[in-house]
Design a protein around this motif. Structure first.
Motif, PDB file in Angstrom:
ATOM      1  N   VAL A  34       0.849  -1.182   0.000  1.00 15.82           N
ATOM      2  CA  VAL A  34       0.000   0.000   0.000  1.00 15.82           C
ATOM      3  C   VAL A  34       0.887   1.236   0.000  1.00 15.82           C
ATOM      4  O   VAL A  34       1.964   1.250   0.582  1.00 15.82           O
ATOM      5  N   GLN A  87      -6.581  -3.496 -12.629  1.00 12.63           N
ATOM      6  CA  GLN A  87      -7.661  -2.556 -12.341  1.00 12.63           C
ATOM      7  C   GLN A  87      -8.614  -2.434 -13.529  1.00 12.63           C
ATOM      8  O   GLN A  87      -9.820  -2.348 -13.366  1.00 12.63           O
ATOM      9  N   GLU A 164      -4.710  -2.935  -7.835  1.00  9.44           N
ATOM     10  CA  GLU A 164      -5.937  -2.157  -7.574  1.00  9.44           C
ATOM     11  C   GLU A 164      -7.173  -2.919  -8.037  1.00  9.44           C
ATOM     12  O   GLU A 164      -7.938  -2.399  -8.851  1.00  9.44           O
ATOM     13  N   THR A 166      -9.995  -3.401  -6.906  1.00 11.95           N
ATOM     14  CA  THR A 166     -11.318  -2.806  -6.654  1.00 11.95           C
ATOM     15  C   THR A 166     -11.354  -1.355  -7.105  1.00 11.95           C
ATOM     16  O   THR A 166     -12.329  -0.667  -6.873  1.00 11.95           O
ATOM     17  N   GLY A 167     -10.274  -0.924  -7.777  1.00 14.10           N
ATOM     18  CA  GLY A 167     -10.150   0.500  -8.115  1.00 14.10           C
ATOM     19  C   GLY A 167     -11.252   1.027  -9.006  1.00 14.10           C
ATOM     20  O   GLY A 167     -11.605   2.203  -8.930  1.00 14.10           O
ATOM     21  N   THR A 171     -18.513   0.185  -3.986  1.00 12.54           N
ATOM     22  CA  THR A 171     -18.160  -0.436  -2.701  1.00 12.54           C
ATOM     23  C   THR A 171     -18.643  -1.882  -2.619  1.00 12.54           C
ATOM     24  O   THR A 171     -17.899  -2.776  -2.216  1.00 12.54           O
ATOM     25  N   THR A 195      -2.402  -1.619  -3.717  1.00 10.56           N
ATOM     26  CA  THR A 195      -3.524  -0.694  -3.584  1.00 10.56           C
ATOM     27  C   THR A 195      -3.058   0.603  -2.946  1.00 10.56           C
ATOM     28  O   THR A 195      -2.023   0.662  -2.281  1.00 10.56           O
ATOM     29  N   HIS A 196      -3.836   1.664  -3.192  1.00 13.52           N
ATOM     30  CA  HIS A 196      -3.555   2.907  -2.478  1.00 13.52           C
ATOM     31  C   HIS A 196      -4.562   3.073  -1.343  1.00 13.52           C
ATOM     32  O   HIS A 196      -4.530   4.035  -0.604  1.00 13.52           O
ATOM     33  N   ASP A 197      -5.459   2.130  -1.226  1.00 13.61           N
ATOM     34  CA  ASP A 197      -6.585   2.231  -0.297  1.00 13.61           C
ATOM     35  C   ASP A 197      -6.181   1.644   1.067  1.00 13.61           C
ATOM     36  O   ASP A 197      -6.115   0.435   1.248  1.00 13.61           O
ATOM     37  N   ARG A 198      -5.898   2.495   2.025  1.00 16.44           N
ATOM     38  CA  ARG A 198      -5.395   2.036   3.335  1.00 16.44           C
ATOM     39  C   ARG A 198      -6.436   1.200   4.051  1.00 16.44           C
ATOM     40  O   ARG A 198      -6.119   0.234   4.724  1.00 16.44           O
ATOM     41  N   GLU A 199      -7.671   1.593   3.880  1.00 16.81           N
ATOM     42  CA  GLU A 199      -8.763   0.888   4.562  1.00 16.81           C
ATOM     43  C   GLU A 199      -8.803  -0.570   4.112  1.00 16.81           C
ATOM     44  O   GLU A 199      -8.873  -1.497   4.917  1.00 16.81           O
ATOM     45  N   LEU A 200      -8.691  -0.718   2.792  1.00 18.11           N
ATOM     46  CA  LEU A 200      -8.696  -2.069   2.228  1.00 18.11           C
ATOM     47  C   LEU A 200      -7.479  -2.835   2.735  1.00 18.11           C
ATOM     48  O   LEU A 200      -7.572  -3.997   3.147  1.00 18.11           O
TER      49      LEU A 200
END
Lengths: 232, 404
Positions: A34, A87, A164, A166-167, A171, A195-200
C-alpha cells in the motif's frame, strides 16, 4: 515464494522507482502493498510479476532469480506460476466470459477443450457459472473483475498479483471481489494486492507500506537492512 | 544456504489451432476494417485473375475457331514480275494445283477490275463504298469454309446469270439485310439480283467486302479476263507444309517467283501472340493494384498494433513470449490477405465467367494464375505483417499494460 534483496529500479532520467527494497513473502500469504501514487508500488508489481527486471539487487520468484532468466524463460515463468488481476480488467471485448477465462492457459500448452472445461470450473468458483456465454459488455464491473480473477486462477498459479482490483468498482462490488480473493487465499494461493486504499489494506493479514520507492512499514517484519538475518 | 537450481523453464508450444484462433481475434473483433483491407487485396487479385482469365478464354476461343476452320487452307496469289508489274496466274494453275497428291480441294476467285457496285443508279458515281467485285467458283464456300447467312450460294445456273452473293460487310454497306428476288444492285452498268448474303469469312476476310458473282456471268456481262487472283486449296493436315513448298512452282511453272503463297490461319495465330503481350501489360497493372492492397494491409496492421497495446501487455502477462506475439500478428496479416486472396480469385473468376459468357467464349482460368495469385497474396501479407509484428513483439509488457 518471493524474495527481494536490495532491489533497485532506476528509470531513464534518474527516477528511482525502487531504492534498495528488501522483502520476503512466504508461500500462502495474503499481503497488501500500500502506498500513495508515485510510491513505487506499480514498479513493485511489475518486478514481482517479472514484467520488468530490477536495475540492481536480486528478485527471486518461486526459487528463480529473474535477473538470470531470458525473456522466453520469464514468459514461461509467468505462464506457469503467476496470475495477474488488473484494475482495468483487460478482457477481450468480442469474446464470451468463458473464452476470456480460457485464455488464462493459452500459453500454457493446454488444448482448447481442456482450457474451456477448466474455465467453466473457474467461473463457477468465482460465482459466475450462469454467465459463461455473456460478453464483457453484458456484465457489471464486479462481474468483469470476477471474470478476470477466474482467468488469473484457472491455471492454479501459486502466486496471484492484483493491481488495484477494486479501483474501478463500487463499494459493494469491491467487497465481493475482496471476499473472493480471501476465499482463494484460504484455498492456499499466495496473493499480493497492490492498492492505495489504506482501509482495504488494513483488512488484510499483512501490510507493506511504501513511499518514495522504499518500504517504510511492514506489519510482519521490521524493514531494516538486516532483515535477511532476522527472518524467523 | 545451499540453493538447488530449480528446473529450466521452457515456454509451451502453441498448437496450430490456437495460433489460427488467436491470429483471427483482431479480424473477429473489427470485421468492417478486416473486410475493407481484405477488399484492397481482393481487388488486386481479382484484376489479375480476370486479366489472365479473359485472355486465356479468348485464346481458347481462338483455338476453337482454328480447330473449326482448319489450318490446312493455303492461298495462292499472283505476285509481281521481275520488272515490278502485277503478275498473273496462268489459266491452268487451278487444274494443276488440283493434281498435287495431298490437295483435297481447290477453288478460286478472280477480281473483276474497274466495276463499281451501287445500291441504285441514283447514287453519285464517286460513292463507291469501297466494295470489290469477284468472280467466284461455285465450289468456293466448301473450300474456304464460308457459310450463307441468308438466301443461297451460287449454283451452276445462277452462276451464268446476273446473280450476286454479298459478303457480310458489303451487305451492311449497301444496306441489304436479306436476299430477295426483287432486290437488285448495280455492278458496272448491269443489274444483278441479290440471291444470298454470307457470314463473315474468318480465313478470307477480303471477301467480306466483296460482291461474288459467277465466273461465266463475270466474263459475259462485265468483261472479266478470266484470270484467278486468289486460288484457295485445302490439303491433308499433315501434308500442308509439303504442299506449300511445291505450290508456287505448280501454279506457275514458268515463273514460280511471281507467285505468293500464304496460310491464312497464321494470321489468327499471330493475333494470339499479340494478345499475350497486351496481357502482360494488364497483368502488371493488376500487380500494382495488389501492391496497393498490400500497403493497405500493412497500414491496418500498424494501426491494429497501436490500438491493441493493452492486449499485447495482457498476453505477455499471461505468459506469451515475444515470438508468440510476433506470430499472432503475422498470422493475422496472413489471414487478412488470404481472405482477400480467396475473395479476389472468386471475384476474378466470376468476372471471367461473366465476360466470356457475354462474348460466347469458352471459359478458362489457368491454374497457374490462381495458385500464383494466392501465393502472391500470402507473400504480400507476410511482408506487410512483418514490421508491425516485430514492433508488437518488441513492446515492453509494462509499457503496453499502462496504455489506457
Amino acid at each position: 515464494m518471493i524474495k527481494l534483496s536490495e532491489a533497485t529500479k532506476v528509470y531513464a532520467g534518474g527516477v528511482h522507482a525502487l531504492s534498495g527494497v528488501s522483502l520476503t513473502i512466504e508461500s500462502g500469504e495474503l499481503v497488501a502493498i500500500v502506498g500513495p501514487s508515485g510510491s513505487g508500488k506499480s514498479t513493485m508489481l511489475n518486478v514481482l510479476g517479472t514484467l520488468d527486471r530490477p536495475t540492481s539487487g536480486t528478485v527471486s520468484i518461486d526459487g528463480y532469480d529473474i535477473a538470470r532468466l531470458s525473456d522466453r524463460e520469464l514468459s514461461a515463468l509467468r505462464a506457469s506460476r503467476i496470475g495477474f488481476v488488473f484494475q482495468q480488467f483487460h478482457l477481450a471485448a468480442g469474446m464470451s466470459a468463458l473464452d476470456n477465462v480460457a485464455d488464462g492457459l493459452l500459453y500454457g500448452g493446454v488444448p482448447l477443450a481442456e482450457r474451456r472445461r477448466r474455465a467453466e470450473v473457474a467461473l463457477q468458483r468465482v460465482g459466475l457459472g450462469h454467465r459463461t456465454h455473456h460478453k464483457p459488455h453484458e456484465l457489471s464491473g464486479g462481474e468483469r473483475q470476477r471474470v478476470a480473477i477466474a482467468r488469473a486462477v484457472m491455471g492454479d498459479p501459486p502466486l496471484l498479483l492484483a493491481d488495484e482490483p477494486t479501483g474501478n468498482l463500487d463499494t459493494a462490488s469491491g467487497a465481493g471481489v475482496m471476499a473472493l480473493l480471501r476465499e482463494l487465499h484460504a484455498a492456499g494461493t499466495t496473493i499480493v494486492i497492490i492498492t492505495h486504499d489504506r482501509e482495504l489494506a488494513d483488512g488484510l493479514p499483512r501490510q507493506v507500506r511504501m513511499r518514495d520507492g522504499r518500504v517504510v512499514g511492514d506489519s510482519a517484519h521490521t524493514p531494516v537492512p538486516l532483515a535477511d538475518t532476522a527472518v524467523t | 544456504m545451499a540453493v538447488v537450481d530449480p528446473p529450466r523453464l521452457v515456454p509451451a508450444r502453441m498448437r496450430v489451432r490456437d495460433i489460427v484462433r488467436v491470429g483471427g481475434v483482431g479480424l473477429r473483433t473489427r470485421p468492417t476494417r478486416a473486410f475493407l483491407s481484405a477488399l484492397g487485396i481482393a481487388i488486386g487479385i481479382a484484376a489479375m485473375i480476370a486479366v489472365v482469365g479473359i485472355s486465356a478464354s479468348s485464346q481458347a476461343q481462338l483455338d476453337r475457331q482454328l480447330a473449326a476452320l482448319g489450318t490446312n487452307l493455303l492461298t495462292v496469289t499472283p505476285g509481281q514480275t521481275m520488272f515490278g508489274e502485277d503478275a498473273k496466274l496462268p489459266p491452268e494453275s487451278e487444274a494443276m494445283i488440283g493434281r498435287i497428291g495431298p490437295v483435297t480441294s481447290v477453288s478460286a476467285v478472280g477480281r473483276v477490275k474497274g466495276e463499281k457496285i451501287y445500291r441504285t443508279d441514283k447514287i453519285p458515281v464517286v460513292n463507291t463504298g469501297g466494295l470489290a467485285t469477284y468472280a467466284a467458283r461455285v465450289d468456293l464456300p466448301a473450300t474456304i469454309g464460308a457459310t450463307v447467312r441468308n438466301g443461297t450460294w451460287l449454283n451452276g445456273a445462277t452462276a451464268r446469270y446476273p446473280a450476286v452473293v454479298l459478303g457480310a460487310t458489303a451487305a451492311e454497306r449497301l444496306g441489304i439485310g436479306r436476299a430477295d428476288p426483287d432486290r437488285q444492285i448495280l455492278i458496272g452498268d448491269v443489274w444483278f439480283t441479290v440471291v444470298g448474303i454470307l457470314d463473315p469469312v474468318a480465313l478470307a476476310p477480303e471477301l467480306d467486302s466483296g460482291a461474288l458473282i459467277g465466273w461465266e456471268a463475270a466474263e459475259s456481262y462485265l468483261g472479266f479476263d478470266g484470270y484467278a487472283t486468289v486460288v484457295f486449296t485445302r490439303s491433308d493436315e499433315d501434308q500442308v507444309e509439303n504442299v506449300r513448298n511445291v505450290l508456287a512452282a505448280t501454279a506457275n511453272p514458268q515463273a514460280a517467283n511471281e507467285v505468293d503463297v500464304s496460310r491464312p490461319s497464321d494470321a489468327l495465330s499471330a493475333k494470339r501472340a499479340a494478345g499475350a503481350a497486351f496481357t502482360g501489360l494488364l497483368l502488371g497493372l493488376g500487380g500494382v493494384a495488389l501492391l496497393v492492397g498490400g500497403v493497405g494491409v500493412a497500414n491496418t496492421m500498424v494501426i491494429s498494433v497501436l490500438e491493441r497495446r493493452a492486449e499485447i501487455g495482457l498476453r505477455r502477462s499471461l505468459g506469451a513470449t515475444r515470438g508468440q506475439v510476433r506470430t499472432q500478428f503475422l498470422t493475422e496479416s496472413l489471414l487478412l490477405s488470404a481472405m482477400g486472396g480467396v475473395g479476389g480469385v472468386l471475384l476474378g473468376a466470376a468476372v471471367t465467367i461473366g465476360y466470356s459468357t457475354f462474348q460466347d467464349w469458352p471459359f478458362s482460368v489457368p491454374f497457374w494464375s490462381v495458385s500464383g495469385g494466392l501465393g502472391a497474396t500470402l507473400f504480400i501479407g507476410g511482408l506487410a505483417g512483418l514490421y508491425p509484428a516485430i514492433r508488437a513483439s518488441r513492446l515492453s509488457p509494462t509499457e503496453a499494460l499502462t496504455t489506457p
